[in-house]
Enzyme design. Structure first.
Site, mmCIF file in Angstrom:
data_model
loop_
_atom_site.group_PDB
_atom_site.id
_atom_site.type_symbol
_atom_site.label_atom_id
_atom_site.label_comp_id
_atom_site.label_asym_id
_atom_site.label_seq_id
_atom_site.Cartn_x
_atom_site.Cartn_y
_atom_site.Cartn_z
ATOM 1 N N LYS A 289 -28.714 -62.915 44.209
ATOM 2 C CA LYS A 289 -29.539 -63.714 45.196
ATOM 3 C C LYS A 289 -30.349 -65.205 44.415
ATOM 4 C CE LYS A 289 -31.487 -59.319 46.822
ATOM 5 N NZ LYS A 289 -31.044 -59.187 48.732
ATOM 6 N N ARG A 363 -25.589 -49.983 51.506
ATOM 7 C CA ARG A 363 -24.593 -49.049 52.958
ATOM 8 C C ARG A 363 -24.960 -48.281 51.488
ATOM 9 N NH1 ARG A 363 -23.656 -54.484 56.248
ATOM 10 N NH2 ARG A 363 -26.138 -54.846 54.976
HETATM 11 N N1 BES Z 1 -32.165 -54.617 49.606
HETATM 12 C C1 BES Z 1 -32.224 -55.928 50.503
HETATM 13 C C2 BES Z 1 -32.502 -56.116 51.840
HETATM 14 C C3 BES Z 1 -34.222 -56.536 51.270
HETATM 15 C C4 BES Z 1 -34.173 -57.901 52.171
HETATM 16 C C5 BES Z 1 -35.054 -55.718 51.394
HETATM 17 C C6 BES Z 1 -35.672 -58.205 52.140
HETATM 18 C C7 BES Z 1 -36.137 -55.943 51.239
HETATM 19 C C8 BES Z 1 -36.499 -56.980 51.381
HETATM 20 C C9 BES Z 1 -30.252 -55.825 50.095
HETATM 21 O O1 BES Z 1 -29.848 -54.302 49.587
HETATM 22 C C10 BES Z 1 -29.932 -56.426 50.782
HETATM 23 O O2 BES Z 1 -29.764 -57.400 49.491
HETATM 24 N N2 BES Z 1 -28.674 -56.937 52.169
HETATM 25 C C11 BES Z 1 -28.137 -58.326 52.504
HETATM 26 C C12 BES Z 1 -27.170 -57.754 53.329
HETATM 27 C C13 BES Z 1 -26.102 -59.234 53.475
HETATM 28 C C14 BES Z 1 -25.647 -59.659 51.682
HETATM 29 C C15 BES Z 1 -25.793 -58.759 54.199
HETATM 30 C C16 BES Z 1 -29.538 -58.702 53.372
HETATM 31 O O3 BES Z 1 -30.040 -58.265 53.780
HETATM 32 O O4 BES Z 1 -29.714 -60.123 53.040
HETATM 33 MN MN MN Z 2 -28.749 -56.129 48.369
#
Ligand code: BES
Ligand code: MN
Ligand code: ZN
Length: 509
Positions: A289, A363
């Site tokens: 990230k 997931r």
């Molecule tokens: N934990 C994150 C989702 C999240 C985002 C929680 C913002 C709280 C605030 C999750 O694991 C994630 O990184 N999701 C990605 C998925 C994508 C790579 C398909 C996302 O939502 O960007």
């Molecule tokens: Mn994630």
């Protein structure tokens, strides 16, 4: 710390407390409690007439009591703005505002008076409505006791109230009996929310997978629940390649916490299965990230914390049905051991998954946990997860996404959530979008692209959730409050705890 939470029917003039909070709306022309203005030497009516206090939303006006015949030493008006009705959601918030004010002022004995309808002024709420308001007030007051500063060594304000009272002037004996029990339940629910908030607030270095598992078991056993932790070798033996895969990049192996609530004499079915995402820190893994905002990913286990908190409440409130809680726990880190984009993992269910993006880790671990919950006999499953940024875009910070099947189960979860005060909105499971998750090399990919990102994430889970009723709550936007509000401090919210706990009391059809 031990705080007494109780109801009182005494008239405010003889209420045995230090502070009395009175909710009042902008449209009200007179004070809802007789004699209170005189007790303050007319300060309340003066403040209202001069415009010093206009009952704007969540504004508070505090003044001393000068009548020595009263035991209460301070009266505070809490503004309800343009509200014409005092429902449970509003009173819960106003009670939190009161609690946070009392906290600021180091008050230890606090009362909050409930309300009757404004119009017609002669009518009284039916008993069940009065009881629901009393419970919401208890929740709101207790919510304000949460301490988020556990690592402060200076200026650490802890609030240790002795007594929180829900004042129901002139309530009859039957109402008092029921309200007293409802207030006890409200206090338990809010305490369990605070427990979940405390876990979600822990930094990633203080709550590694082993710590989360230990604390979950500790909380569970103190509530009289059976709890066990499966370690890496047991997870491997069960074939949970997705949970193992996500955990591989970390120095700390993954865990699977299983908590069972089996009340004596409960029927064999239904068995409520609660599954919560427990990523103690989500760096994204190799699909790392951006650094901006990454610190928030310490709360990526808020769903798992909600399941632990809910089970604690379920045990303390003695729900009538069996419940099994499953919390898959891992730290998502990049390293030489980490899974790579393009890797193919095999799930416990046997389905294979091509990992397109290691940041779509929630997931993956939930897929194995959902499968396990069914293995353990769960007939009705709900999972809760900070799953997608797409859900934050769709619904923002005030509403969680609800995905469920069949419709009857969606309705049940939605109704329970609304009455618990967790705002949810139904989102569709779109069969056609499964195509977006087709992989060239394996059964599924773990991402379906940008369009409908919250839906394809839910569809992915649905492939592992079995045939029975299943619901998924995406709380990515609601688990953490980014901007402090009068009734909701910045930080973990405890979202979902009350919904999951109250589901164990629902009608399963
Ligand atoms: N934990 C994150 C989702 C999240 C985002 C929680 C913002 C709280 C605030 C999750 O694991 C994630 O990184 N999701 C990605 C998925 C994508 C790579 C398909 C996302 O939502 O960007
Ligand atoms: Mn994630
Ligand atoms: Zn995540």
């Amino acid at each position: 710390m031990s705080v007494e939470v109780a109801v009182a029917s005494a008239p405010p003039s003889s209420l045995d407390s230090d502070w009395l909070f009175i909710p009042i709306g902008r449209r009200e022309t007179s004070l809802p409690i007789e004699g209170v203005d005189a007790a303050t030497g007319g300060e309340l009516s003066r403040a209202m007439a001069s415009g010093e206090f206009t009952a704007k939303d969540y504004h508070v006006f505090v003044t001393p009591v000068v009548d020595s015949g009263w035991r209460v030493r301070r009266v505070a008006l809490v503004g309800a703005g343009d509200a014409v009705e005092f429902g449970p959601d509003l009173l819960r918030r106003l009670a939190t505002v009161a609690g946070l004010t009392a906290r600021d002022r180091k008050a230890t004995r606090v009362a909050f008076v409930s309300r009757q309808p404004l119009e017609p002024s002669s009518s009284r709420l039916p008993k069940h409505a009065q009881v629901a308001l009393a419970q919401a007030i208890a929740e709101g007051l207790m919510f304000a006791t949460f301490d988020a500063g556990q690592y402060k060594t200076e200026d650490h304000d802890v609030w240790d109230p002795h007594q929180l009272i829900v004042s129901l002037p002139q309530a009859d004996a039957g109402t008092m009996r029921e309200a007293s029990e409802a207030v006890r339940q409200g206090a338990v629910l809010a305490e369990c929310m605070n427990l979940a908030r405390g876990l979600a607030n822990e930094p990633g270095n203080r709550l590694r997978p082993r710590d989360f598992a230990e604390r979950a078991v500790d909380v569970a056993s103190r509530a009289g629940l059976q709890a066990e932790v499966l370690g890496q070798s047991q997870i491997a033996a069960l074939g949970m390649g997705l949970l193992l895969g996500v955990g591989r990049g970390s120095e700390e192996p993954p865990r699977l916490v299983v908590i069972r609530y089996t009340p004596e004499g409960a029927p064999a079915r239904p068995v409520l299965g609660l599954v919560g995402k427990g990523v103690t820190f989500d760096s994204g893994g190799l699909s790392i990230k951006p650094s901006q905002g990454m610190e928030r990913m310490k709360d990526d286990m808020a769903g798992g914390a909600a399941v632990v908190g809910a089970l604690c409440a379920i045990a303390r409130l003695k729900a009538p049905v069996r419940v099994v809680g499953v919390v898959p726990i891992a730290e998502n880190m990049p390293s030489g051991h980490a899974i790579r984009p393009g890797d193919v993992l095999t799930s416990a269910s046997g389905k294979t998954v091509e990992v397109m993006d290691t940041d779509a880790e929630g997931r993956l671990i939930l897929a194995d946990a959902l499968w396990y919950a069914r293995q353990q006999g769960a007939t009705h499953v709900v999972d809760i997860a900070t799953l997608t940024g797409a859900c934050v875009i769709a619904l923002g910070g005030a509403v969680s996404g609800l995905f469920a099947r069949p419709d009857a189960w969606a309705d049940t979860v939605r109704m329970v959530a609304e009455s618990a005060g967790d705002s949810v909105w139904p989102m569709p499971l779109v069969g056609d979008y499964l195509e977006m998750l087709r992989s060239d090399i394996a059964d599924l990919k773990n991402v379906g692209g940008r369009p409908a990102g919250a839906i394809t994430a839910a569809m992915f889970l649905g492939e592992f959730a079995g045939a029975g009723p299943w619901a998924h709550l995406d709380v990515a936007g609601t688990a953490w409050n980014e901007e402090a509000k009068e009734y909701q401090p910045k930080g973990p919210t405890g979202v979902g705890v009350k919904t999951l706990a109250r589901l164990a009391f629902a009608d399963f059809g």
